[in-house]
Design a protein around this motif. Structure first.
Motif, PDB file in Angstrom:
ATOM      1  N   ASP A  16       1.151  -1.063   0.072  1.00 54.89           N
ATOM      2  CA  ASP A  16       0.423  -0.213   0.317  1.00 54.89           C
ATOM      3  C   ASP A  16       0.995   0.978   0.552  1.00 54.89           C
ATOM      4  OD1 ASP A  16      -2.678  -1.552   0.040  1.00 54.89           O
ATOM      5  OD2 ASP A  16      -2.107  -1.576   2.192  1.00 54.89           O
ATOM      6  N   ARG A  17       0.886   1.876  -0.690  1.00 52.89           N
ATOM      7  CA  ARG A  17       1.344   3.422  -0.990  1.00 52.89           C
ATOM      8  C   ARG A  17       0.129   4.848  -0.231  1.00 52.89           C
ATOM      9  NH1 ARG A  17       4.259   3.447  -7.401  1.00 52.89           N
ATOM     10  NH2 ARG A  17       5.125   1.138  -7.457  1.00 52.89           N
ATOM     11  N   THR A  18       1.369   5.129   0.573  1.00 55.24           N
ATOM     12  CA  THR A  18       0.451   6.370   1.192  1.00 55.24           C
ATOM     13  C   THR A  18       1.894   7.726   1.155  1.00 55.24           C
ATOM     14  OG1 THR A  18       1.453   5.050   3.164  1.00 55.24           O
ATOM     15  CG2 THR A  18      -0.562   4.714   2.934  1.00 55.24           C
ATOM     16  N   GLU A 233      -6.927   9.045  -3.395  1.00 53.90           N
ATOM     17  CA  GLU A 233      -6.655   7.709  -4.185  1.00 53.90           C
ATOM     18  C   GLU A 233      -7.442   7.823  -5.599  1.00 53.90           C
ATOM     19  OE1 GLU A 233      -7.968   5.267  -0.704  1.00 53.90           O
ATOM     20  OE2 GLU A 233      -7.398   6.081   0.386  1.00 53.90           O
ATOM     21  N   ARG A 234      -7.098   6.771  -5.685  1.00 54.42           N
ATOM     22  CA  ARG A 234      -7.403   6.411  -7.626  1.00 54.42           C
ATOM     23  C   ARG A 234      -8.681   6.210  -7.120  1.00 54.42           C
ATOM     24  NH1 ARG A 234      -4.576   1.340 -10.763  1.00 54.42           N
ATOM     25  NH2 ARG A 234      -3.061   3.840 -10.213  1.00 54.42           N
TER      26      ARG A 234
END
Length: 263
Positions: A16-18, A233-234
């Motif tokens: 998960d990219r944050t 977010e997408r």
């Protein structure tokens, strides 16, 4: 021959990219050597081949974890590594990163000897800006052959092929030069057990900004010329539209495509 390859430690794309509160990438998550940089390392190893006098130096810029990117390159077969690590580097943009890489190249040349070729991936898998190789070439006074899918070195000349959608360009430059390669260039090798063990004995030089003569005001947040002002977010994937074919399915499909301006 002495080749320097840029290697970047990036967040694992499978995780998960944050982002941090200031909209910079959260780099506290698990990371790894950028996949696109593996092609540059592989190409350097192919060019040097079995020449025991040749050197492949893996160079990275980043925090403590960034050294893992260098270690992966050493396991693949790179000769030695260089790690530029300084707290002031946090939140550097592409221009700040390029300044440090260019200064590091100059320092490596002073410490190790003249550099014949710089090989990089054409982009990083975290930011994907594709501008750092050209920026470094400009700052270092090197000709740049970018986004190429084939590289050959003959004597003091490097030739490359850049493939487009409908044609290919054939490029040539005198060494020393900088070349960025795509994922069509080769097939990166997996580190062997022997390579993994041997990497532990290879040298990794450590530099900070003072070693390179770079002011803290030129990098990091203080020296950034760009800023991410917003992230989002997408959007979640929505259900598609179902067209029932009752003898007029083709017509309905064309009408739908036309409404979306796809035909």
């Amino acid at each position: 021959m002495r080749i320097v390859t840029f290697v970047k430690y990036v967040p694992d794309a499978a995780g998960d990219r944050t982002f941090e509160s200031d909209n910079t990438v959260d780099r506290s998550v698990d990371g790894l050597l950028s996949e696109l940089d593996e092609y540059a390392v592989e190409e350097a190893l192919k060019i040097t081949g079995g020449d025991k006098s040749a050197e492949v130096i893996a160079l990275t810029v980043g925090g403590d974890d960034a050294k893992d990117a260098v270690k992966k390159a050493l396991q693949m077969g790179a000769t030695k590594g260089v790690h530029v690590n300084d707290d002031a580097l946090d939140a550097s943009d592409a221009i700040g990163t390029a300044r440090v890489l260019a200064a590091a190249l100059k320092q490596v040349a002073e410490d190790e000897g003249p550099i014949d070729l710089v090989l990089t991936g054409f982009a990083s898998t975290d930011a994907g800006m594709s501008v750092v190789p050209t920026l470094v070439a400009e700052l270092s006074g090197l000709p740049a052959l970018t986004q190429v899918s084939q590289v050959t070195v003959s004597g003091t000349t490097v030739n490359a092929r850049r493939d487009g959608d409908t044609s290919s360009q054939f490029l040539e430059a005198a060494l020393p030069a900088l070349v960025s390669v795509t994922d069509q260039t080769n097939e990166p090798r997996y580190p062997s057990f022997k390579g993994i063990l041997g990497a532990k004995r290879k040298k990794i030089a450590e530099y900070d900004l003072s070693d390179l003569g770079v002011a803290a005001s030129e990098v990091g947040r203080a020296g950034a010329t760009t800023q991410v002002v917003e992230v989002a977010e997408r959007p979640a994937r929505t259900a598609g539209e179902i067209i029932t074919d009752e003898g007029d399915g083709g017509t309905k499909l064309v009408e739908w495509l036309a409404a979306k301006k796809l035909v």
